[in-house]
Design an enzyme around this catalytic site. Structure first.
Site, short mmCIF file in Angstrom:
data_model
loop_
_atom_site.label_atom_id
_atom_site.label_comp_id
_atom_site.label_asym_id
_atom_site.label_seq_id
_atom_site.Cartn_x
_atom_site.Cartn_y
_atom_site.Cartn_z
N TYR A 1 39.77 40.16 38.60
CA TYR A 1 38.88 39.06 38.04
C TYR A 1 39.62 38.35 37.15
O TYR A 1 39.66 37.18 37.20
CB TYR A 1 37.83 40.02 37.37
CG TYR A 1 36.98 39.01 36.40
CD1 TYR A 1 36.31 38.16 37.15
CD2 TYR A 1 37.08 38.93 35.09
CE1 TYR A 1 35.36 37.39 36.23
CE2 TYR A 1 36.20 38.23 34.31
CZ TYR A 1 35.45 37.15 35.04
OH TYR A 1 34.63 36.62 34.09
N SER B 1 37.18 32.61 31.96
CA SER B 1 37.02 33.85 31.14
C SER B 1 38.23 34.12 30.13
O SER B 1 39.25 33.84 30.55
CB SER B 1 36.82 34.96 32.06
OG SER B 1 36.78 36.28 31.15
#
Length: 256
Positions: free
Chosen positions: A149, A136
């Site tokens: 995350y 990501s």
């Protein structure tokens, strides 16, 4: 694009029934691959795709997924570790307890580590294979509500580079892709939940995300665009690429 890029290729895609994973399954299948898709829950898949229901964030689930995929496909040439989710905390990183950190690490880092450990040895034995980790942009551009995350994805990038170096002499390539703001069916659900938590409308949230994360192109990415990059990296056309992290963010980040 040439539709027969993947004739005789055996591919396993985790998180393969929604979002970028579903688009990747469709792209590989269109290219002639035999595909197994992993999801936590039963869902519709295209004809010809073998669905494996397993939770790869848990050790037993990863083991079940690898065992079923290797048995069904008879080996794996392409592994796309796509399963992941931003389990965020609106109050910020100091409000994130151990359980939230562990949930992010299990799904966004350890799921890939465990599957690689189970699948990559067979690639080494056969002398070829490609592993793609869907990371990501948050790994380089962390938001305070999603720090666990982002930290898990940053760790995935480091792990991906190290694994690439370790298995390259055996003919196995490992690459990572880092999507930014990509709108898919699964992201729409997540955005609605985020809007509800903030007490704003979905359109207001979407406008805010587009303003902050769309980059110079001025729009979010599409699942099919991410899948096309993944397909290129999985193909023989990318045979000299390994150990890299490819941004898929519409130019959002000004530097590497």
């Amino acid at each position: 694009m040439i539709s027969t890029d993947f004739t005789d290729i055996r591919a396993l895609v985790t998180g393969g029934t929604r979002g970028i994973g579903a688009a990747t399954v469709h792209r590989l299948l269109a290219g002639g691959a035999r595909v197994a898709a992993v999801a936590r829950h039963a869902a519709a898949v295209p004809d010809g795709v073998h669905l494996i229901v397993a939770d790869v964030s848990a050790p037993d689930g990863a083991s079940d997924a690898a065992e079923q995929a290797l048995s069904f496909l008879g080996g794996i040439d392409v592994l796309v570790n796509n399963a992941g989710s931003n389990i965020s905390v609106a109050e910020g990183p100091l409000a994130a307890d151990d359980a939230l950190w562990e949930a992010n690490l299990d799904l966004n880092l350890m799921a890939a580590v465990r599957l690689d450990r189970l699948v990559v040895p067979s690639m080494v034995t056969q002398g070829h294979g490609t592993v793609i980790h869907v990371s990501s942009g948050a790994a380089r551009y962390p938001q305070h509500t999603g720090l666990p995350y982002a930290a898990a994805k940053a760790a995935l990038n480091v792990y991906s580079k190290g694994l690439a170096n370790a298995v390259a002499p055996s003919g196995v390539r490992v690459v990572a892709v880092m999507p930014g703001f990509v709108e898919t069916d699964s992201s729409a659900v997540a955005m609605q939940e985020m809007a509800d938590r903030r007490g704003i409308t979905l359109e207001a949230l979407r406008a805010d995300l587009r303003e902050r994360f769309s980059g110079p192109l001025g729009r979010p990415g599409r699942g099919e665009e991410a899948a096309e990059v993944i397909a290129f990296l999985a193909s023989s056309r990318a045979s000299y690429l390994t150990g890299i992290q490819v941004p898929l963010d519409g130019g959002l980040h000004p530097t590497m």
